[in-house]
Design an enzyme around this catalytic site. Structure first.
Site, PDB file in Angstrom:
ATOM      1  N   ARG A 176       0.826  -1.215   0.000  1.00 34.32           N
ATOM      2  CA  ARG A 176       0.000   0.000   0.000  1.00 34.32           C
ATOM      3  C   ARG A 176       0.860   1.265   0.000  1.00 34.32           C
ATOM      4  NH1 ARG A 176      -5.256  -0.510   3.916  1.00 34.32           N
ATOM      5  NH2 ARG A 176      -6.209  -2.319   2.954  1.00 34.32           N
ATOM      6  N   ASP A 222     -15.014  11.147   8.764  1.00 33.48           N
ATOM      7  CA  ASP A 222     -14.009  10.100   8.601  1.00 33.48           C
ATOM      8  C   ASP A 222     -12.638  10.751   8.722  1.00 33.48           C
ATOM      9  OD1 ASP A 222     -14.157   7.042   7.237  1.00 33.48           O
ATOM     10  OD2 ASP A 222     -12.201   8.024   7.127  1.00 33.48           O
TER      11      ASP A 222
HETATM   12  C1  SAM Z   1     -14.228  -0.276   7.055  1.00 33.47           C
HETATM   13  S1  SAM Z   1     -14.662   1.418   6.976  1.00 33.47           S
HETATM   14  C2  SAM Z   1     -16.293   1.371   7.661  1.00 33.47           C
HETATM   15  C3  SAM Z   1     -17.273   2.208   6.878  1.00 33.47           C
HETATM   16  C4  SAM Z   1     -18.726   2.144   7.383  1.00 33.47           C
HETATM   17  N1  SAM Z   1     -18.829   2.613   8.732  1.00 33.47           N
HETATM   18  C5  SAM Z   1     -19.262   0.750   7.264  1.00 33.47           C
HETATM   19  O1  SAM Z   1     -19.427   0.071   8.270  1.00 33.47           O
HETATM   20  O2  SAM Z   1     -19.511   0.312   6.131  1.00 33.47           O
HETATM   21  C6  SAM Z   1     -13.699   2.098   8.328  1.00 33.47           C
HETATM   22  C7  SAM Z   1     -13.532   3.607   8.224  1.00 33.47           C
HETATM   23  O3  SAM Z   1     -13.027   4.080   9.480  1.00 33.47           O
HETATM   24  C8  SAM Z   1     -12.164   5.161   9.216  1.00 33.47           C
HETATM   25  N2  SAM Z   1     -11.277   5.389  10.372  1.00 33.47           N
HETATM   26  C9  SAM Z   1     -10.232   4.625  10.798  1.00 33.47           C
HETATM   27  N3  SAM Z   1      -9.634   5.186  11.860  1.00 33.47           N
HETATM   28  C10 SAM Z   1     -10.328   6.319  12.136  1.00 33.47           C
HETATM   29  C11 SAM Z   1     -10.192   7.345  13.118  1.00 33.47           C
HETATM   30  N4  SAM Z   1      -9.212   7.324  14.046  1.00 33.47           N
HETATM   31  N5  SAM Z   1     -11.072   8.371  13.097  1.00 33.47           N
HETATM   32  C12 SAM Z   1     -12.059   8.420  12.166  1.00 33.47           C
HETATM   33  N6  SAM Z   1     -12.232   7.486  11.201  1.00 33.47           N
HETATM   34  C13 SAM Z   1     -11.379   6.447  11.188  1.00 33.47           C
HETATM   35  C14 SAM Z   1     -11.423   4.725   7.963  1.00 33.47           C
HETATM   36  O4  SAM Z   1     -10.850   5.811   7.270  1.00 33.47           O
HETATM   37  C15 SAM Z   1     -12.526   4.007   7.172  1.00 33.47           C
HETATM   38  O5  SAM Z   1     -13.111   4.843   6.205  1.00 33.47           O
END
Ligand code: SAM
Length: 281
Positions: free
Chosen positions: A41, A149
């Protein structure tokens, strides 16, 4: 150079430095077994910056001019997989909650929902469609969805709101017809659908790191924080629950992903409702 970069391996010291930075800044925990994935990545970041190897990349991250790169690093490390109406039972619970609140909403009360870790926007758009489908007069009521996000790239995607037909799979045909129009995806030229104004106008998108201070005033009726804390260690998760509790209305609801738990819920002032659904105790 490009051929050499394709073989650049992530050495243990660089892995450790990157893992520490990711943990400190975003709460992401990177297990050793993820090293190959992280290496692939991040190779494009080395290429974009013209750096020969991972030790140089780590030195760059530590430098003043490398501060900006932290954003790209976190963006490359986060997993953004999402889909429309993921874990459909949560939307049934949301519909029940809104239906129960309808008399109050019609009398002027507001409904506030937070999609925390909204990725490319499928989650807040699914919430918006669920709300509008609850009753014919939902359009006139005081509804708002905050979608945040850590990754500004996904926020930009979500704001555009154009999804390839492959990503549209979870949206039932009648909802597609009501809330989307045919469109071409700007980056890939694939055929797709654009979210319409009716649902988009309910949502405010903002970048926000869940570990940083939260600027929001007021409480939420529902929080969707699904498939986000799975990447955090227990200590980081435990730091998050009291904050979630504090911004949730006493009769609100918190939704987590199917493999996420608050344990034990009563320790943090929650009780378990339907599966992966928590309410203030
Ligand atoms: C797997 S996606 C989940 C998306 C949606 N909530 C779902 O369940 O389909 C996880 C998201 O969490 C975000 N994320 C990870 N760490 C984070 C943080 N410290 N603060 C805010 N967002 C975060 C990532 O950028 C990513 O877009």
């Amino acid at each position: 150079m490009a051929a050499r970069l394709a073989q650049t391996t992530l050495d243990p010291d660089s892995f450790r430095a990157i893992a520490e930075l990711a943990y400190r800044e975003s709460g992401l925990t990177l297990a050793d077994k993820k090293a190959t994935m992280i290496q692939s990545r991040l190779r494009h970041r080395l290429r974009a910056l013209g750096l020969p190897d991972f030790p140089s990349y780590c030195s760059y991250l530590k430098s003043d001019q490398g501060r900006q790169e932290h954003r790209h690093l976190i963006s490359a490390l986060t997993t953004n997989v999402s889909h429309f109406f993921r874990e459909r039972h949560h939307f049934d619970t949301l519909r029940a909650l809104v239906t129960q609140r309808l008399p109050a909403l019609r009398a002027g009360a507001s409904l506030r929902i937070w999609s925390a870790g909204c990725s490319n926007g499928q989650e807040p758009l699914s919430i918006a469609m669920t709300l509008l489908e609850c009753a014919p007069d939902m359009h006139g009521l005081d509804l708002r969805i905050l979608a945040t996000d850590i990754d500004p790239k996904v926020i930009a995607f979500a704001k555009r709101g154009v999804y390839s037909d492959r990503l549209m799979e979870g949206v039932p045909t009648p909802l597609r017809a009501r809330y989307f129009t045919h469109a071409i995806c700007p980056e890939t030229n694939e055929p797709g659908h654009a979210a319409g104004a009716q649902i988009r106008k309910l949502i405010r998108y903002n970048p926000l790191n869940l570990l940083a201070p939260w600027p929001m005033r007021g409480r939420f009726d529902a929080i969707f924080c699904r498939n986000v804390v799975i990447y955090f260690d227990l200590q980081t998760q435990c730091g998050l629950w009291p904050r979630m509790h504090q911004v949730l209305h006493r009769d609100g609801v918190l939704f987590l992903g199917h493999s996420e738990r608050i344990s034990p819920p009563e320790h943090f002032g929650f009780r378990v409702g339907e599966p992966t659904t928590y309410r203030p105790a």
